[in-house]
Design a protein around this motif. Sequence first.
Motif, PDB file in Angstrom:
ATOM      1  N   TRP A 169       0.821  -1.206   0.000  1.00  0.00           N
ATOM      2  CA  TRP A 169       0.000   0.000   0.000  1.00  0.00           C
ATOM      3  C   TRP A 169       0.855   1.255   0.000  1.00  0.00           C
ATOM      4  CZ3 TRP A 169      -5.494   0.384   0.293  1.00  0.00           C
ATOM      5  CH2 TRP A 169      -6.146  -0.851   0.146  1.00  0.00           C
ATOM      6  N   TYR A 170       1.951   1.248  -0.751  1.00  0.00           N
ATOM      7  CA  TYR A 170       2.798   2.431  -0.865  1.00  0.00           C
ATOM      8  C   TYR A 170       3.639   2.385  -2.121  1.00  0.00           C
ATOM      9  CZ  TYR A 170       6.050  -0.774   1.581  1.00  0.00           C
ATOM     10  OH  TYR A 170       6.802  -1.855   1.979  1.00  0.00           O
ATOM     11  N   ALA A 171       4.177   3.557  -2.456  1.00  0.00           N
ATOM     12  CA  ALA A 171       5.151   3.725  -3.535  1.00  0.00           C
ATOM     13  C   ALA A 171       6.288   4.564  -2.957  1.00  0.00           C
ATOM     14  CB  ALA A 171       4.518   4.446  -4.724  1.00  0.00           C
ATOM     15  N   ILE A 172       7.509   4.231  -3.321  1.00  0.00           N
ATOM     16  CA  ILE A 172       8.683   4.957  -2.830  1.00  0.00           C
ATOM     17  C   ILE A 172       9.393   5.567  -4.025  1.00  0.00           C
ATOM     18  CG2 ILE A 172      10.892   4.788  -1.640  1.00  0.00           C
ATOM     19  CD1 ILE A 172       9.733   2.376  -0.123  1.00  0.00           C
ATOM     20  N   LYS A 173       9.639   6.870  -3.920  1.00  0.00           N
ATOM     21  CA  LYS A 173      10.255   7.606  -5.023  1.00  0.00           C
ATOM     22  C   LYS A 173      11.580   8.210  -4.556  1.00  0.00           C
ATOM     23  CE  LYS A 173       5.628   8.463  -6.639  1.00  0.00           C
ATOM     24  NZ  LYS A 173       4.593   9.416  -6.967  1.00  0.00           N
ATOM     25  N   ILE A 193       1.446   6.926   0.120  1.00  0.00           N
ATOM     26  CA  ILE A 193       0.608   5.816   0.557  1.00  0.00           C
ATOM     27  C   ILE A 193      -0.480   5.681  -0.502  1.00  0.00           C
ATOM     28  CG2 ILE A 193      -0.868   4.908   2.374  1.00  0.00           C
ATOM     29  CD1 ILE A 193       2.207   5.230   3.064  1.00  0.00           C
ATOM     30  N   THR A 194      -0.581   4.482  -1.078  1.00  0.00           N
ATOM     31  CA  THR A 194      -1.449   4.236  -2.226  1.00  0.00           C
ATOM     32  C   THR A 194      -2.097   2.857  -2.110  1.00  0.00           C
ATOM     33  OG1 THR A 194       0.257   3.110  -3.531  1.00  0.00           O
ATOM     34  CG2 THR A 194       0.165   5.516  -3.714  1.00  0.00           C
ATOM     35  N   ARG A 195      -3.085   2.645  -2.910  1.00  0.00           N
ATOM     36  CA  ARG A 195      -3.544   1.261  -3.105  1.00  0.00           C
ATOM     37  C   ARG A 195      -2.466   0.555  -3.931  1.00  0.00           C
ATOM     38  NH1 ARG A 195      -8.985   0.418  -1.801  1.00  0.00           N
ATOM     39  NH2 ARG A 195     -10.177   2.345  -1.565  1.00  0.00           N
ATOM     40  N   PRO A 196      -2.435  -0.779  -3.902  1.00  0.00           N
ATOM     41  CA  PRO A 196      -1.464  -1.483  -4.749  1.00  0.00           C
ATOM     42  C   PRO A 196      -1.571  -1.039  -6.214  1.00  0.00           C
ATOM     43  CG  PRO A 196      -2.423  -2.986  -3.168  1.00  0.00           C
ATOM     44  CD  PRO A 196      -3.196  -1.695  -3.055  1.00  0.00           C
ATOM     45  N   ALA A 197      -0.430  -0.962  -6.871  1.00  0.00           N
ATOM     46  CA  ALA A 197      -0.345  -0.472  -8.251  1.00  0.00           C
ATOM     47  C   ALA A 197      -0.993  -1.454  -9.233  1.00  0.00           C
ATOM     48  CB  ALA A 197       1.117  -0.261  -8.630  1.00  0.00           C
ATOM     49  N   LEU A 198      -1.531  -0.894 -10.292  1.00  0.00           N
ATOM     50  CA  LEU A 198      -2.131  -1.689 -11.363  1.00  0.00           C
ATOM     51  C   LEU A 198      -1.443  -1.354 -12.679  1.00  0.00           C
ATOM     52  CD1 LEU A 198      -5.885  -1.080 -10.458  1.00  0.00           C
ATOM     53  CD2 LEU A 198      -4.521  -3.119  -9.946  1.00  0.00           C
ATOM     54  N   ARG A 199      -0.948  -2.381 -13.366  1.00  0.00           N
ATOM     55  CA  ARG A 199      -0.364  -2.171 -14.688  1.00  0.00           C
ATOM     56  C   ARG A 199      -1.253  -2.823 -15.720  1.00  0.00           C
ATOM     57  NH1 ARG A 199       5.432  -4.054 -17.376  1.00  0.00           N
ATOM     58  NH2 ARG A 199       4.988  -3.069 -19.376  1.00  0.00           N
ATOM     59  N   ASP A 200      -1.541  -2.051 -16.771  1.00  0.00           N
ATOM     60  CA  ASP A 200      -2.311  -2.546 -17.907  1.00  0.00           C
ATOM     61  C   ASP A 200      -1.561  -2.111 -19.156  1.00  0.00           C
ATOM     62  OD1 ASP A 200      -4.160  -3.529 -19.660  1.00  0.00           O
ATOM     63  OD2 ASP A 200      -5.696  -2.035 -19.210  1.00  0.00           O
ATOM     64  N   GLY A 201      -0.797  -3.017 -19.742  1.00  0.00           N
ATOM     65  CA  GLY A 201       0.008  -2.679 -20.919  1.00  0.00           C
ATOM     66  C   GLY A 201       1.039  -1.634 -20.585  1.00  0.00           C
TER      67      GLY A 201
END
Length: 164
Positions: free
Chosen positions: A70-74, A90-98
Amino acid sequence: MSAPSVPEELTVTLVKAGRTKISYPSELLHDDGTRLTVRAAWASEDVRDFGFVRFEPGDVFTEHYWRDRWYAIKEVRAADGTVKGWYCDITRPALRDGDALVVEDLDLDLWVSADGSEVIRLDEDEFADSGLTESDPAAARSAAGALDELEFLARSGEFTALLD
């Protein structure tokens, strides 16, 4: 002789409260099915001064997103390559579509300075005002837990191990 490989590009889109907050191009560095890492230039022509750090044209962000966290680190570097620190969303889990990477921002943030001397929780008031606690209590608990986890790791010196 083979042709040089062309870097794969992803468009990162940060969504907040159902609306696109920002969208920008990035170069995919890594995707193991759980964690994605991209590199992107500061996506604004303007300087953003937080008081404890300035994001400005020329800065380069190496961004780590997880499909199961539930996070991203930059990691933020100045144009000369100097590490400024790490901005954690703090994020929802990432979603990749293409070639699209979509991340829902949940308001909470954490700043960790390059030398680890500053660990600053951010936007807790925005999170409280967001209504997430009422509309999706499980997500609110996950978000609060993710912020606590990142802060603990930053203060214990184990933070950068997440990025190896």
